[in-house]
Design a protein around this motif. Sequence first.
Motif, PDB file in Angstrom:
ATOM      1  N   VAL A  48     -15.878 -32.860 -22.730  1.00 15.04           N
ATOM      2  CA  VAL A  48     -15.677 -32.117 -23.973  1.00 15.04           C
ATOM      3  C   VAL A  48     -16.260 -30.703 -23.875  1.00 15.04           C
ATOM      4  CG1 VAL A  48     -17.716 -32.804 -25.325  1.00 15.04           C
ATOM      5  CG2 VAL A  48     -15.529 -32.477 -26.454  1.00 15.04           C
ATOM      6  N   ARG A  49     -17.388 -30.550 -23.267  1.00 12.42           N
ATOM      7  CA  ARG A  49     -18.002 -29.221 -23.136  1.00 12.42           C
ATOM      8  C   ARG A  49     -17.234 -28.361 -22.131  1.00 12.42           C
ATOM      9  NH1 ARG A  49     -23.975 -29.429 -21.851  1.00 12.42           N
ATOM     10  NH2 ARG A  49     -23.949 -30.419 -23.869  1.00 12.42           N
ATOM     11  N   LYS A  50     -16.844 -28.948 -21.004  1.00 14.32           N
ATOM     12  CA  LYS A  50     -16.131 -28.193 -19.966  1.00 14.32           C
ATOM     13  C   LYS A  50     -14.839 -27.589 -20.491  1.00 14.32           C
ATOM     14  CE  LYS A  50     -17.478 -30.720 -15.860  1.00 14.32           C
ATOM     15  NZ  LYS A  50     -17.025 -31.632 -14.830  1.00 14.32           N
ATOM     16  N   VAL A  51     -14.064 -28.385 -21.183  1.00 11.17           N
ATOM     17  CA  VAL A  51     -12.732 -27.955 -21.599  1.00 11.17           C
ATOM     18  C   VAL A  51     -12.791 -27.041 -22.822  1.00 11.17           C
ATOM     19  CG1 VAL A  51     -10.476 -28.756 -22.379  1.00 11.17           C
ATOM     20  CG2 VAL A  51     -11.669 -29.970 -20.576  1.00 11.17           C
ATOM     21  N   SER A  52     -13.694 -27.306 -23.736  1.00 13.14           N
ATOM     22  CA  SER A  52     -13.732 -26.507 -24.960  1.00 13.14           C
ATOM     23  C   SER A  52     -14.120 -25.060 -24.688  1.00 13.14           C
ATOM     24  CB  SER A  52     -14.677 -27.135 -25.983  1.00 13.14           C
ATOM     25  OG  SER A  52     -16.014 -27.057 -25.531  1.00 13.14           O
ATOM     26  N   ILE A  53     -14.902 -24.811 -23.647  1.00 19.14           N
ATOM     27  CA  ILE A  53     -15.288 -23.431 -23.325  1.00 19.14           C
ATOM     28  C   ILE A  53     -14.563 -22.909 -22.092  1.00 19.14           C
ATOM     29  CG2 ILE A  53     -17.561 -23.612 -24.413  1.00 19.14           C
ATOM     30  CD1 ILE A  53     -18.758 -23.918 -21.586  1.00 19.14           C
ATOM     31  N   GLY A  54     -13.579 -23.644 -21.619  1.00 22.71           N
ATOM     32  CA  GLY A  54     -12.847 -23.261 -20.413  1.00 22.71           C
ATOM     33  C   GLY A  54     -11.815 -22.181 -20.684  1.00 22.71           C
ATOM     34  N   THR A  55     -11.369 -21.561 -19.611  1.00 22.16           N
ATOM     35  CA  THR A  55     -10.296 -20.569 -19.691  1.00 22.16           C
ATOM     36  C   THR A  55      -8.963 -21.291 -19.878  1.00 22.16           C
ATOM     37  OG1 THR A  55      -9.870 -20.595 -17.310  1.00 22.16           O
ATOM     38  CG2 THR A  55     -11.567 -19.048 -18.103  1.00 22.16           C
ATOM     39  N   LYS A  56      -7.924 -20.529 -20.166  1.00 22.13           N
ATOM     40  CA  LYS A  56      -6.594 -21.121 -20.344  1.00 22.13           C
ATOM     41  C   LYS A  56      -6.151 -21.829 -19.056  1.00 22.13           C
ATOM     42  CE  LYS A  56      -4.416 -20.835 -23.535  1.00 22.13           C
ATOM     43  NZ  LYS A  56      -4.453 -21.732 -24.671  1.00 22.13           N
ATOM     44  N   SER A  57      -6.382 -21.216 -17.899  1.00 17.86           N
ATOM     45  CA  SER A  57      -5.976 -21.862 -16.645  1.00 17.86           C
ATOM     46  C   SER A  57      -6.773 -23.148 -16.402  1.00 17.86           C
ATOM     47  CB  SER A  57      -6.107 -20.919 -15.452  1.00 17.86           C
ATOM     48  OG  SER A  57      -7.453 -20.644 -15.151  1.00 17.86           O
ATOM     49  N   GLU A  58      -8.049 -23.173 -16.768  1.00 18.86           N
ATOM     50  CA  GLU A  58      -8.860 -24.392 -16.624  1.00 18.86           C
ATOM     51  C   GLU A  58      -8.361 -25.482 -17.558  1.00 18.86           C
ATOM     52  OE1 GLU A  58     -13.082 -22.423 -15.177  1.00 18.86           O
ATOM     53  OE2 GLU A  58     -12.766 -22.768 -17.311  1.00 18.86           O
ATOM     54  N   GLN A  59      -7.920 -25.105 -18.749  1.00 15.04           N
ATOM     55  CA  GLN A  59      -7.378 -26.094 -19.679  1.00 15.04           C
ATOM     56  C   GLN A  59      -6.067 -26.679 -19.158  1.00 15.04           C
ATOM     57  OE1 GLN A  59      -7.298 -23.633 -23.178  1.00 15.04           O
ATOM     58  NE2 GLN A  59      -9.357 -24.242 -23.808  1.00 15.04           N
ATOM     59  N   ILE A  60      -5.246 -25.844 -18.525  1.00 15.39           N
ATOM     60  CA  ILE A  60      -3.988 -26.331 -17.940  1.00 15.39           C
ATOM     61  C   ILE A  60      -4.270 -27.245 -16.752  1.00 15.39           C
ATOM     62  CG2 ILE A  60      -1.925 -25.587 -16.659  1.00 15.39           C
ATOM     63  CD1 ILE A  60      -1.859 -23.159 -18.629  1.00 15.39           C
ATOM     64  N   VAL A  61      -5.234 -26.876 -15.930  1.00 16.21           N
ATOM     65  CA  VAL A  61      -5.620 -27.726 -14.800  1.00 16.21           C
ATOM     66  C   VAL A  61      -6.131 -29.075 -15.304  1.00 16.21           C
ATOM     67  CG1 VAL A  61      -7.327 -27.980 -12.941  1.00 16.21           C
ATOM     68  CG2 VAL A  61      -6.069 -25.836 -13.184  1.00 16.21           C
ATOM     69  N   TYR A  62      -6.939 -29.072 -16.355  1.00 19.34           N
ATOM     70  CA  TYR A  62      -7.463 -30.307 -16.943  1.00 19.34           C
ATOM     71  C   TYR A  62      -6.303 -31.178 -17.447  1.00 19.34           C
ATOM     72  CZ  TYR A  62      -9.977 -33.521 -19.970  1.00 19.34           C
ATOM     73  OH  TYR A  62     -10.460 -34.654 -20.553  1.00 19.34           O
ATOM     74  N   ALA A  63      -5.376 -30.561 -18.176  1.00 15.63           N
ATOM     75  CA  ALA A  63      -4.247 -31.309 -18.731  1.00 15.63           C
ATOM     76  C   ALA A  63      -3.366 -31.886 -17.625  1.00 15.63           C
ATOM     77  CB  ALA A  63      -3.427 -30.410 -19.650  1.00 15.63           C
ATOM     78  N   THR A  64      -3.197 -31.148 -16.539  1.00 15.88           N
ATOM     79  CA  THR A  64      -2.422 -31.650 -15.398  1.00 15.88           C
ATOM     80  C   THR A  64      -3.116 -32.848 -14.763  1.00 15.88           C
ATOM     81  OG1 THR A  64      -1.560 -29.426 -14.992  1.00 15.88           O
ATOM     82  CG2 THR A  64      -1.386 -31.022 -13.178  1.00 15.88           C
ATOM     83  N   GLY A  65      -4.420 -32.743 -14.598  1.00 16.88           N
ATOM     84  CA  GLY A  65      -5.179 -33.877 -14.072  1.00 16.88           C
ATOM     85  C   GLY A  65      -5.072 -35.086 -14.985  1.00 16.88           C
ATOM     86  N   ALA A  66      -5.121 -34.847 -16.298  1.00 13.13           N
ATOM     87  CA  ALA A  66      -5.009 -35.935 -17.266  1.00 13.13           C
ATOM     88  C   ALA A  66      -3.637 -36.606 -17.178  1.00 13.13           C
ATOM     89  CB  ALA A  66      -5.264 -35.405 -18.672  1.00 13.13           C
ATOM     90  N   MET A  67      -2.600 -35.810 -17.045  1.00 14.38           N
ATOM     91  CA  MET A  67      -1.241 -36.347 -16.946  1.00 14.38           C
ATOM     92  C   MET A  67      -1.104 -37.248 -15.712  1.00 14.38           C
ATOM     93  SD  MET A  67       2.296 -34.281 -16.190  1.00 14.38           S
ATOM     94  CE  MET A  67       1.638 -33.696 -14.630  1.00 14.38           C
ATOM     95  N   ILE A  68      -1.541 -36.764 -14.576  1.00 11.12           N
ATOM     96  CA  ILE A  68      -1.437 -37.540 -13.334  1.00 11.12           C
ATOM     97  C   ILE A  68      -2.368 -38.753 -13.398  1.00 11.12           C
ATOM     98  CG2 ILE A  68      -1.795 -37.471 -10.831  1.00 11.12           C
ATOM     99  CD1 ILE A  68      -0.890 -34.505 -10.999  1.00 11.12           C
ATOM    100  N   GLY A  69      -3.520 -38.591 -14.029  1.00 11.61           N
ATOM    101  CA  GLY A  69      -4.436 -39.719 -14.199  1.00 11.61           C
ATOM    102  C   GLY A  69      -3.827 -40.836 -15.017  1.00 11.61           C
ATOM    103  N   GLY A  70      -3.087 -40.490 -16.049  1.00 14.08           N
ATOM    104  CA  GLY A  70      -2.426 -41.511 -16.871  1.00 14.08           C
ATOM    105  C   GLY A  70      -1.401 -42.306 -16.078  1.00 14.08           C
TER     106      GLY A  70
END
Length: 82
Positions: A48-70
């Motif tokens: 929650v802390r990493k993503v909330s203060i992350g850059t737009k590219s970091e948020q996209i990387v997180y979401a991509t990881g989440a998608m593949i993780g699912g």
Amino acid sequence: MVRHLIIFSTGFAQVFLVAANTYFISRTTWVGIGICGFGISYLWTINVRKVSIGTKSEQIVYATGAMIGGLCGVYIAKFIKK
């Protein structure tokens, strides 16, 4: 690049566990439910802390990881249940 890999990994791991937990819940696999439930909650406190203060590219990387993780979470949980 290393930071993106870490962010990708934590997004992947959290949603991997959510997907696996959903599979385990639907089949009442108690040990899987317990392990995944703990892992989800623990990773959430980190993410929650990493993503909330992350850059737009970091948020996209997180979401991509989440998608593949699912996707991988359901696949692996299904494999474990066999």
